[in-house]
Scaffold this active site. Structure first.
Site, mmCIF file in Angstrom:
data_model
loop_
_atom_site.group_PDB
_atom_site.id
_atom_site.type_symbol
_atom_site.label_atom_id
_atom_site.label_comp_id
_atom_site.label_asym_id
_atom_site.label_seq_id
_atom_site.Cartn_x
_atom_site.Cartn_y
_atom_site.Cartn_z
ATOM 1 N N HIS A 138 -17.378 -15.548 26.485
ATOM 2 C CA HIS A 138 -17.451 -14.218 25.871
ATOM 3 C C HIS A 138 -16.026 -13.658 25.862
ATOM 4 O O HIS A 138 -15.530 -13.199 26.891
ATOM 5 C CB HIS A 138 -18.390 -13.324 26.695
ATOM 6 C CG HIS A 138 -18.583 -11.953 26.145
ATOM 7 N ND1 HIS A 138 -19.763 -11.542 25.582
ATOM 8 C CD2 HIS A 138 -17.752 -10.881 26.079
ATOM 9 C CE1 HIS A 138 -19.664 -10.267 25.202
ATOM 10 N NE2 HIS A 138 -18.434 -9.858 25.498
ATOM 11 N N ASN A 144 -15.117 -6.902 20.304
ATOM 12 C CA ASN A 144 -15.476 -8.293 20.543
ATOM 13 C C ASN A 144 -14.843 -9.182 19.482
ATOM 14 O O ASN A 144 -14.374 -8.716 18.441
ATOM 15 C CB ASN A 144 -16.998 -8.447 20.468
ATOM 16 C CG ASN A 144 -17.709 -7.871 21.660
ATOM 17 O OD1 ASN A 144 -17.698 -8.456 22.731
ATOM 18 N ND2 ASN A 144 -18.352 -6.720 21.485
ATOM 19 N N ARG A 172 -25.920 -4.768 20.736
ATOM 20 C CA ARG A 172 -25.813 -4.193 22.082
ATOM 21 C C ARG A 172 -24.359 -3.981 22.484
ATOM 22 O O ARG A 172 -23.862 -2.864 22.508
ATOM 23 C CB ARG A 172 -26.529 -5.090 23.098
ATOM 24 C CG ARG A 172 -26.799 -4.410 24.461
ATOM 25 C CD ARG A 172 -25.600 -4.306 25.365
ATOM 26 N NE ARG A 172 -25.054 -5.598 25.769
ATOM 27 C CZ ARG A 172 -23.978 -5.733 26.528
ATOM 28 N NH1 ARG A 172 -23.317 -4.659 26.973
ATOM 29 N NH2 ARG A 172 -23.518 -6.934 26.838
ATOM 30 N N ASP A 173 -23.661 -5.052 22.762
ATOM 31 C CA ASP A 173 -22.289 -4.933 23.235
ATOM 32 C C ASP A 173 -21.376 -4.343 22.167
ATOM 33 O O ASP A 173 -20.372 -3.708 22.484
ATOM 34 C CB ASP A 173 -21.780 -6.310 23.675
ATOM 35 C CG ASP A 173 -20.500 -6.234 24.482
ATOM 36 O OD1 ASP A 173 -20.325 -5.245 25.208
ATOM 37 O OD2 ASP A 173 -19.679 -7.155 24.389
ATOM 38 N N CYS A 214 -15.669 -1.944 25.821
ATOM 39 C CA CYS A 214 -16.422 -1.639 27.033
ATOM 40 C C CYS A 214 -16.074 -0.236 27.483
ATOM 41 O O CYS A 214 -14.902 0.082 27.673
ATOM 42 C CB CYS A 214 -16.107 -2.638 28.147
ATOM 43 S SG CYS A 214 -16.949 -2.261 29.700
#
Length: 296
Positions: free
Chosen positions: A214, A256, A22-23, A247
């Site tokens: 995170h 990430n 997802r991210d 993002c």
């Protein structure tokens, strides 16, 4: 009888939440096929990840990469001990995610008003209000809800965020009923000292067992920031295979924290992750090949 080693065993364990599907993928410019997403989720489950954020039930207009959320959630591998979560922006998204088989929901807000408006087109308070029916719906289905606090340390628009601002949002998510709250260094420019201050403020509002870290790795400090949060009792951390991600609403945000790096970091300290590092290395090698994600 020798003293029990149970407290030590618990102390030396950590949970890694794999957010790559997802991210990680949401910021990819080339659309990744549903089949490849399902293959990635299956491979990550084979590595031993017990929690995988599979997709986001958001508007394809804003995040085209997640347009196949229903097919991904319905088609994702299922097995004992594996929890598949979905990010949802509102009650409609939550209902769709539950219908498709999500086993955990995630909602997202920010410690920055400007970021909240840019990312969700609403204030922090308006966003929190949207979560009330989401959490009520999840409770009806006995599903846990995770809350994200974006820009808990820095904002791409406002700059440094006061620790108290992040703590205030953590308190609101706690009161709404989030089972876990992930504080996020969204643009990846935090330092251990500032992460320590932010987490310490949040611990005044929630137990360490309710919080997760995170951390993005834009500034190369993600592992040091993990250590800062670990030192204060956090035992759940997010990462993405291959360091995928960023993002779309945070200019300058790189990927990430790479899952392989996080697993290796904990292993070097004798902390168990439950992840097969060799299998994970194979996954990350595949992700490094542009062909795998359809870039050529």
């Amino acid at each position: 009888m020798p003293p029990s080693t149970e407290p030590l065993r618990v102390e030396r364990q950590v949970t890694i939440v794999e957010v790559g599907p997802r991210d990680g993928l949401q910021n990819e410019k080339h659309l990744v096929s549903t089949g490849l997403k399902l293959r990635l989720i299956r491979m990550l489950a084979d590595c031993g990840f017990a929690r995988i954020e599979a997709t986001a039930f958001v508007s394809p207009k804003w995040v085209p990469q997640m347009a196949d959320h229903d097919a991904v959630m319905r088609g994702a591998v299922r097995r004992a001990g594996l929890v598949l979560s979905a990010l949802v922006p509102n009650e409609q998204g939550a209902q769709a995610a539950i219908t498709a088989g999500a086993q955990e929901l995630a909602v997202f807000t920010s410690a920055s008003e400007t970021f909240s408006r840019r990312n969700t087109n609403c204030t922090i308070e308006e966003g929190l209000a949207r979560f009330v029916p989401v959490i009520a719906l999840a409770a009806e289905h006995a599903l846990p809800v995770r809350g994200y606090v974006s820009c808990a340390v820095d904002c791409p628009y406002e700059g440094p965020i006061e620790p108290g601002a992040a703590a205030k949002v953590v308190a609101r998510l706690r009161d709404l009923g989030c089972a876990e709250i992930a504080v996020a260094d969204t643009i990846g420019m935090a330092t251990p000292e500032r992460v320590h201050a932010m987490v310490l403020a949040c611990l005044a509002e929630a137990e360490a067992t309710q919080l997760a870290g995170h951390f993005h790795d834009t500034g190369g400090m993600a592992l040091a920031n993990v250590d800062a949060a670990w030192s204060l009792g956090l035992r759940v951390f997010d990462s993405a295979a291959g360091g995928l991600g960023g993002c779309p609403y945070a200019p300058g945000a790189a990927g990430n924290l790479r899952s392989g790096a996080l697993v290796e970091h904990f292993a070097s300290r004798g902390i168990a992750t439950g992840i097969d590092s060799e299998l994970l290395a194979n996954v990350e090698n595949m992700l490094a090949d542009p062909v795998f994600l359809g870039k050529r």
